[in-house]
Design a protein around this motif. Sequence first.
Motif: not given
Length: 554
Positions: A413-416
Amino acid sequence: MTLFNEMSLSAEIQQAIEALGFETPTPIQEKTIPFLLESKNDMVALAQTGTGKTAAFGLPVIQQIDTSQKHPQALILSPTRELALQIAGDLTNFSKFSQKISIAVVYGGADIKKQINQLERGASIVVGTPGRTLDLIKRKKLKVDKIRWLVLDEADEMLSMGFKDDLDAILATSPAEKQTLLFSATMPREIVSIANRYMTNPQEISVGKKNTGAENVEHHYYLVHAKDRYIALKRVADLNPSIYGIIFCRTRSETKDVADKLMQDGYNADALHGDLSQAQRDHVMARFRSKHLQMLVATDVAARGLDVNDLTHVINYNLPDDPEVYIHRSGRTGRAGKRGISVTLIHLREKGKLRQVEKKVNKSFMLKAVPSGKEICEKQLFSLIDKMEKIEVNETEIEPFMPVIYKKLAWLEREELIKRFVSIEFNRFLKYYENAPDINVDESRPGEQDYEPGRRKKRGAKGRNGRSERKEGGYKFSRFFFTLGKKNGINKRKIIDLINQHFPNESVEIGNIEVMKNFSFFEVDRRYEKQVLKSFSKATYKGQRMGIDLAKEK
């Protein structure tokens, strides 16, 4: 506000100034240029290094050179090879559109025959170091009997480097009717003596208070135990990811030691000291000027003539014994209108000396807490984010690799994804500073002491054969009587340099040094007592035999 085009400078010089991008003169230029264009009187100018002194004297001198004459009309003396070359380069740029103005630069450590050939071809302006200049005068290859201007640039530095005799000889052989221009950052007694002896009613121009620090510099100090000084240095560097500075050490061996440790710990650093050949020195300086090095570790002697305008920090690994040395060090940052920071690492017993420096600089020093691991990790994290924001992407070169990379990271994911990229650098500092101790010295704690090898704590006890002997910080020191003193051009730094010269491959601990008018005393680790006596027994200084013996108890 005065502009260069309002200062009665010639069209050729105006053209050169515009080509260099100059518009507004610095304070020293604004005061000096009109004076030198209108007056033939001598002048003493007090200004810090990096304030535009070369243009201040160079522009009016170039404008007034008589191009029909083939002999030298201006002699400019500077303390070091680097500064002489820099001045000559600046003057060449200033005279780019002025016809028939030739500039020669002479300095030691280079082929004197080439310099003689350069002089014989004719030079309107000669820039040189005192030793080589005097050598050429004695050989009758440099004729100064018709010079119209004699410029002493960084005169206080030349004196502190032991060039007083050379300056006296050069000044004595120059014509009385010349215009003498003396530029200095500080005004020690020796400068006043030169002004009184060789100058006639000199006009004094100042862009700051005598013997004070530069206005754009903040002065910080960290209070730590001597054993924690290197740890404190690393934390200061880590707290300033974009640091670009000089770290000043007291001795050549300490310079090597600190630089080696920094490089081993992965810092972008190197050393500048007296053991380097000129080619090695030039290589290190080229890397530092191009910012391939972030930190340069140097002694005061090795750093002389080093002129870099964008330094963010000057770090005093040791507080210098002479407050004027501190002024010169700190004046290397905060130039050209930019802000700079001078950092000093001290221990408790140096607090009194720090107050003396504060008084000389005429500024209060701010006590800073050595940063904790958490503070450093936070600073490094946001520095990394700033770099990622500003990074320039080479689309053409990276494009072929992107499909594989997208496929490889598609499951994140983007945040990860952001967390993982940031953690690459963040985890390194987090691990290094995990459980990092607080190394700040708490002055309020009763009995807080700090001992540093090589510095005096208390008077020595009487040792073998009635000589003075002292034990401190794990070292036993022998005290030596030295037959040269201030009248021979000896100072504390000279004695340190002489010891280093005779022990180039040893890290010899040096204790207290006392320099009197006719003689001196210095202390060295007792294990090197016999070597000191042997190596100095046949040594000479400026052609004079150096007498040395073990000192008796005072």
